[in-house]
Every structure is written in C-alpha cells, then in structure tokens.
Design an enzyme around this catalytic site. Structure first.
Site, short mmCIF file in Angstrom:
data_model
loop_
_atom_site.label_atom_id
_atom_site.label_comp_id
_atom_site.label_asym_id
_atom_site.label_seq_id
_atom_site.Cartn_x
_atom_site.Cartn_y
_atom_site.Cartn_z
CG ASP A 148 -7.00 -5.15 7.15
OD1 ASP A 148 -6.48 -4.12 7.08
OD2 ASP A 148 -6.66 -6.32 7.38
CG LEU A 149 -3.97 -4.66 1.42
CD1 LEU A 149 -4.98 -4.83 0.09
CD2 LEU A 149 -3.05 -3.66 1.02
CG ASP A 150 -1.17 -5.92 5.15
OD1 ASP A 150 -0.75 -6.38 3.93
OD2 ASP A 150 -0.97 -5.03 5.48
CB THR A 199 0.46 -8.97 2.31
OG1 THR A 199 -0.69 -8.48 2.65
CG2 THR A 199 0.87 -9.00 0.75
CE LYS A 235 -2.28 -12.31 11.29
NZ LYS A 235 -3.43 -13.41 11.17
CB SER A 290 -4.86 -0.85 4.35
OG SER A 290 -3.59 -1.25 4.76
CB ALA A 291 -2.66 0.05 9.40
CE LYS A 328 -7.17 -1.05 10.03
NZ LYS A 328 -6.98 -2.08 9.21
CD GLU A 344 -9.10 -4.91 10.34
OE1 GLU A 344 -8.34 -5.86 10.37
OE2 GLU A 344 -8.57 -3.90 10.03
CG ASP A 345 -6.30 -9.95 9.12
OD1 ASP A 345 -6.18 -8.70 9.22
OD2 ASP A 345 -5.19 -10.46 8.81
C1 G6P Z 1 -1.24 -3.59 8.41
C2 G6P Z 1 -0.78 -4.97 8.86
C3 G6P Z 1 0.07 -4.67 10.02
C4 G6P Z 1 1.21 -3.75 9.59
C5 G6P Z 1 0.56 -2.29 9.28
C6 G6P Z 1 1.50 -1.32 8.71
O1 G6P Z 1 -2.30 -3.33 9.19
O2 G6P Z 1 -1.64 -5.84 9.27
O3 G6P Z 1 1.07 -5.71 10.19
O4 G6P Z 1 2.18 -3.23 10.26
O5 G6P Z 1 -0.15 -2.65 8.06
O6 G6P Z 1 2.27 -1.72 7.35
P1 G6P Z 1 3.33 -1.15 6.51
O7 G6P Z 1 3.51 -1.82 5.23
O8 G6P Z 1 3.08 0.30 6.45
O9 G6P Z 1 4.59 -1.48 7.33
MG MG Z 2 -5.18 -7.08 8.19
#
Ligand code: G6P
Ligand code: MG
Length: 215
Positions: free
Chosen positions: A9-11, A17, A45, A116-117, A147, A171-172
C-alpha cells in the site's frame, strides 16, 4: 514459507501522506461545521475518495444532506487541497524502513507491486523518488472496486504471475488487510496493533519487519 512477491500500500506504509489526507478531510469537515478527529480518520484509511466522503458525512450527521453533484464537488475540493499538500513532497516523506526494505527485496529478486486505492499514487511515487522499485503499479486509476475488495492486490499478483498465497501485503488499513486475507495473501499490518486487528502480523514500522523470516 518463502514468499515471492511483496505488495505495498502507499499512503501510510511507504510514505507519510496519510496525514495530508487527514488534514484535507478535516478542513472539509470544518467548513461543514463539525469536527473530524484522528480516530474518525482511521475509518478512511485505504478507502476510496467517494466512500471516504460518505463516511465523513455520516460522522457529521449529514449523510443525506447533499446531492451526488454536490458530493462530487466536495470530493474535488478535498482532492485539490490534498494535491496542493503533496505537490512539493520529497524523499523526506518516505517512512522509516521503507527504502531499505524495497532495496533488499530488489536485491533478492522478489517481485514488487504497488496496491494503492489512490488516484494520486504516480505523482507521489515520482516526487519521493520510489517509482523505479516497482515491477507493477496498481492504483485507483486501474481498478474499479475499492478495498476491502481484493482487486487492487490480485491485479498486481496476476500481472506478475505470482500465486496469491505467495504474496505478502503491507498495509496500514483494516480494509486493506481484510482484502489481502480474502485471497489468502499474508497480511502484514504496519502501525498499531489495536488499530489493525485484521492483520496476520503487525509491525510498528517497516524497519522492524524481518525480511529473512518471510523472503
Ligand atoms: C488511499 C488512502 C485513502 C484515500 C484513497 C484514495 O487508500 O489511504 O485515505 O482516500 O487512497 O486516494 P485519492 O488520492 O485517490 O483520493
Ligand atoms: Mg494506507
């Protein structure tokens, strides 16, 4: 078990971020006249942008107060604020242990995927200089289901030709850990145990992850 693929996962896992997502949502809530706490933020998240907005509006008891069009406008406003935050980030936002783990995995010949989402994943990876570590990047632009649907992870595994049960997901978020487990991937939580009850195993940072144990 010797795993063949690492899916990140990224964020909140590779880059710090998650705090900018929180700040941008908090500002929106403030404008709507209610408080959005760090505890509320846990629910967002890993969750897609529009679902995040729905959860936020529910927190403010405004679930049915807006039309679809107004909601799209609010989500766009939040995203513009968020993009402003991330437009100038650099490698100092890479979380502890992330870079060395990516380097060690690469050295070992382990396949690496992003799962990542976020629709902003590419720009973030580019700004912090992590782009080149990934064999495949799956983000919010490449999947239709969010997710806890596992699509964001299964697409990466399929592209790399690795069976799901040979993949480790970092993942977080509870939603992401649930997604990994649904398809039999090892779900590694990064963060606090109390928040990540869906994980198979939890590490407080990637620095604590024992690569030799799994890869
Ligand atoms: C990640 C974050 C979420 C965020 C989603 C969509 O999974 O953990 O908090 O809402 O991405 O991100 P975006 O940058 O497309 O709004
Ligand atoms: Mg995350």
């Amino acid at each position: 078990m010797s795993y063949k693929c690492a899916i990140f996962d990224l964020d909140g896992v590779l880059v710090d971020t998650a705090k900018y997502h929180y700040l941008a949502w908090k500002e929106l809530a403030g404008k709507l006249g209610f408080e959005f706490t760090i505890e509320h933020n846990e629910m967002l998240k890993g969750v897609s942008r529009m679902t995040s907005l729905d959860i936020l509006l529910e927190v403010g008891n405004m679930k049915d107060a807006f039309s679809e069009e107004e909601k799209v406008k609010m989500a766009t406003e939040k995203n513009n604020q968020y993009v402003e935050y991330i437009s100038n980030i650099d490698e100092s936002e890479i979380l502890e242990g992330a870079l060395s783990l990516l380097q060690e995995l690469k050295q070992k010949g382990i396949k690496i995927a992003l799962g990542s989402a976020s629709k902003n994943a590419q720009i973030i990876l580019k700004n912090v200089g992590l782009e080149s570590y990934f064999d495949v990047i799956v983000d919010g632009n490449s999947v239709s289901k969010a997710k806890p649907d596992p699509e964001v992870f299964t697409l990466g595994a399929k592209t790399l030709g690795v069976p799901y049960e040979e993949c480790v997901v970092f993942e977080d978020s509870q939603a992401g850990l649930e997604a990994a487990k649904i398809v039999g991937m090892l779900a590694v939580g990064v963060g606090q145990k109390k928040d990540l009850t869906n994980a198979d195993v939890v590490y407080s940072t990637l620095k604590d992850f024992n690569i030799e144990k799994y890869f």
